[in-house]
Scaffold this motif. Structure first.
Motif, PDB file in Angstrom:
ATOM      1  N   UNK A 147       0.841  -1.199   0.000  1.00 34.63           N
ATOM      2  CA  UNK A 147       0.000   0.000   0.000  1.00 34.63           C
ATOM      3  C   UNK A 147       0.879   1.252   0.000  1.00 34.63           C
ATOM      4  N   UNK A 148       0.461   2.277  -0.720  1.00 35.13           N
ATOM      5  CA  UNK A 148       1.241   3.519  -0.775  1.00 35.13           C
ATOM      6  C   UNK A 148       1.153   4.299   0.532  1.00 35.13           C
ATOM      7  N   UNK A 149       0.159   4.002   1.353  1.00 33.60           N
ATOM      8  CA  UNK A 149      -0.008   4.766   2.590  1.00 33.60           C
ATOM      9  C   UNK A 149       1.108   4.561   3.598  1.00 33.60           C
ATOM     10  N   UNK A 150       1.772   3.415   3.578  1.00 35.39           N
ATOM     11  CA  UNK A 150       2.840   3.160   4.552  1.00 35.39           C
ATOM     12  C   UNK A 150       3.996   4.151   4.367  1.00 35.39           C
ATOM     13  N   UNK A 151       4.594   4.260   3.182  1.00 35.01           N
ATOM     14  CA  UNK A 151       5.674   5.249   3.039  1.00 35.01           C
ATOM     15  C   UNK A 151       5.185   6.692   3.111  1.00 35.01           C
ATOM     16  N   UNK A 152       3.969   6.961   2.682  1.00 38.60           N
ATOM     17  CA  UNK A 152       3.437   8.326   2.775  1.00 38.60           C
ATOM     18  C   UNK A 152       3.336   8.746   4.240  1.00 38.60           C
ATOM     19  N   UNK A 153       2.849   7.858   5.088  1.00 39.18           N
ATOM     20  CA  UNK A 153       2.733   8.191   6.510  1.00 39.18           C
ATOM     21  C   UNK A 153       4.115   8.396   7.142  1.00 39.18           C
ATOM     22  N   UNK A 154       5.129   7.709   6.663  1.00 36.14           N
ATOM     23  CA  UNK A 154       6.498   7.922   7.164  1.00 36.14           C
ATOM     24  C   UNK A 154       6.989   9.321   6.809  1.00 36.14           C
ATOM     25  N   UNK A 193       4.013  -6.676 -13.320  1.00 40.11           N
ATOM     26  CA  UNK A 193       2.652  -6.526 -13.831  1.00 40.11           C
ATOM     27  C   UNK A 193       1.708  -7.387 -12.999  1.00 40.11           C
ATOM     28  N   UNK A 194       0.579  -6.881 -12.697  1.00 39.59           N
ATOM     29  CA  UNK A 194      -0.461  -7.554 -11.916  1.00 39.59           C
ATOM     30  C   UNK A 194      -0.111  -7.684 -10.435  1.00 39.59           C
ATOM     31  N   UNK A 195       0.943  -6.989  -9.971  1.00 40.07           N
ATOM     32  CA  UNK A 195       1.317  -7.036  -8.546  1.00 40.07           C
ATOM     33  C   UNK A 195       1.435  -5.621  -7.994  1.00 40.07           C
ATOM     34  N   UNK A 196       0.582  -4.751  -8.449  1.00 39.17           N
ATOM     35  CA  UNK A 196       0.634  -3.369  -7.989  1.00 39.17           C
ATOM     36  C   UNK A 196       0.084  -3.260  -6.571  1.00 39.17           C
ATOM     37  N   UNK A 197       0.541  -2.252  -5.832  1.00 36.24           N
ATOM     38  CA  UNK A 197       0.029  -2.053  -4.472  1.00 36.24           C
ATOM     39  C   UNK A 197      -1.330  -1.358  -4.509  1.00 36.24           C
ATOM     40  N   UNK A 198      -1.942  -1.293  -3.357  1.00 32.78           N
ATOM     41  CA  UNK A 198      -3.163  -0.500  -3.224  1.00 32.78           C
ATOM     42  C   UNK A 198      -2.768   0.971  -3.389  1.00 32.78           C
ATOM     43  N   UNK A 199      -3.433   1.651  -4.294  1.00 27.41           N
ATOM     44  CA  UNK A 199      -3.123   3.057  -4.564  1.00 27.41           C
ATOM     45  C   UNK A 199      -4.343   3.882  -4.182  1.00 27.41           C
ATOM     46  N   UNK A 200      -4.543   3.997  -2.886  1.00 24.63           N
ATOM     47  CA  UNK A 200      -5.658   4.750  -2.335  1.00 24.63           C
ATOM     48  C   UNK A 200      -5.097   5.756  -1.343  1.00 24.63           C
ATOM     49  N   UNK A 201      -5.506   7.011  -1.485  1.00 24.30           N
ATOM     50  CA  UNK A 201      -5.092   8.047  -0.549  1.00 24.30           C
ATOM     51  C   UNK A 201      -6.242   8.309   0.413  1.00 24.30           C
ATOM     52  N   UNK A 202      -5.945   8.202   1.682  1.00 28.86           N
ATOM     53  CA  UNK A 202      -6.977   8.407   2.704  1.00 28.86           C
ATOM     54  C   UNK A 202      -7.373   9.881   2.760  1.00 28.86           C
ATOM     55  N   UNK A 203      -8.550  10.179   3.291  1.00 28.52           N
ATOM     56  CA  UNK A 203      -8.937  11.581   3.470  1.00 28.52           C
ATOM     57  C   UNK A 203      -7.912  12.346   4.316  1.00 28.52           C
TER      58      UNK A 203
END
Length: 141
Positions: free
Chosen positions: A71-78, A111-121
């Motif tokens: 998930x992209x949220x893990x590094x974003x939160x860091x 390919x086909x192993x992309x992370x969850x690309x959702x940005x939380x509010x």
């Protein structure tokens, strides 16, 4: 497990009037990368036909990289953790010096192993209040 992607998140500030040392002192954060106008190749510095957004500028940034992340949220939160409490300083410094703020999320994945690309509010609000542009670069192989 080895199918999970590598995610790199970069929070950056850039502009022709950016004083890298002053920004570093103001935020009390050592950048993971920085580049002044003199650090650009001569051919780019001399070519005035480049669009404004491609012309030499100063850059200051902090990066956070995670391998095997779903998930992209893990590094974003860091990155947010490093910036916490300095939001007003960032906004004021950038507004005063006409600087661009950005967050870039770079994803390297099979390919086909992309992370969850959702940005939380929370993430959207956090960076939105500082006037940060959010972009994604996705590389699959």
């Amino acid at each position: 497990m080895d199918q999970l992607p590598r995610i790199i998140v970069c929070f950056g500030i850039e502009g022709k009037e950016l004083n890298i040392n002053e920004l570093t002192e103001t935020l009390d954060i050592i950048p993971t990368h920085a580049r002044g106008i003199d650090d650009w190749p001569e051919i780019i510095k001399k070519d005035l036909t480049f669009p404004e957004e491609l012309q030499p500028r100063c850059e200051w940034g902090i990066d956070y990289e995670v391998d095997l992340c779903n998930t992209v949220n893990i590094p974003i939160m860091s990155v947010i953790d490093q910036l916490k409490g300095k939001e007003d300083k960032i906004f004021e410094f950038c507004e005063k010096n006409n600087l661009k703020r950005y967050l870039t999320v770079v994803i390297h994945a099979k390919a086909m192993c992309l992370p969850e690309i959702t940005l939380s509010p929370y993430v959207l609000r956090y960076f939105g209040e500082m006037g940060v542009e959010i972009g994604f670069d996705i590389y699959t192989y």
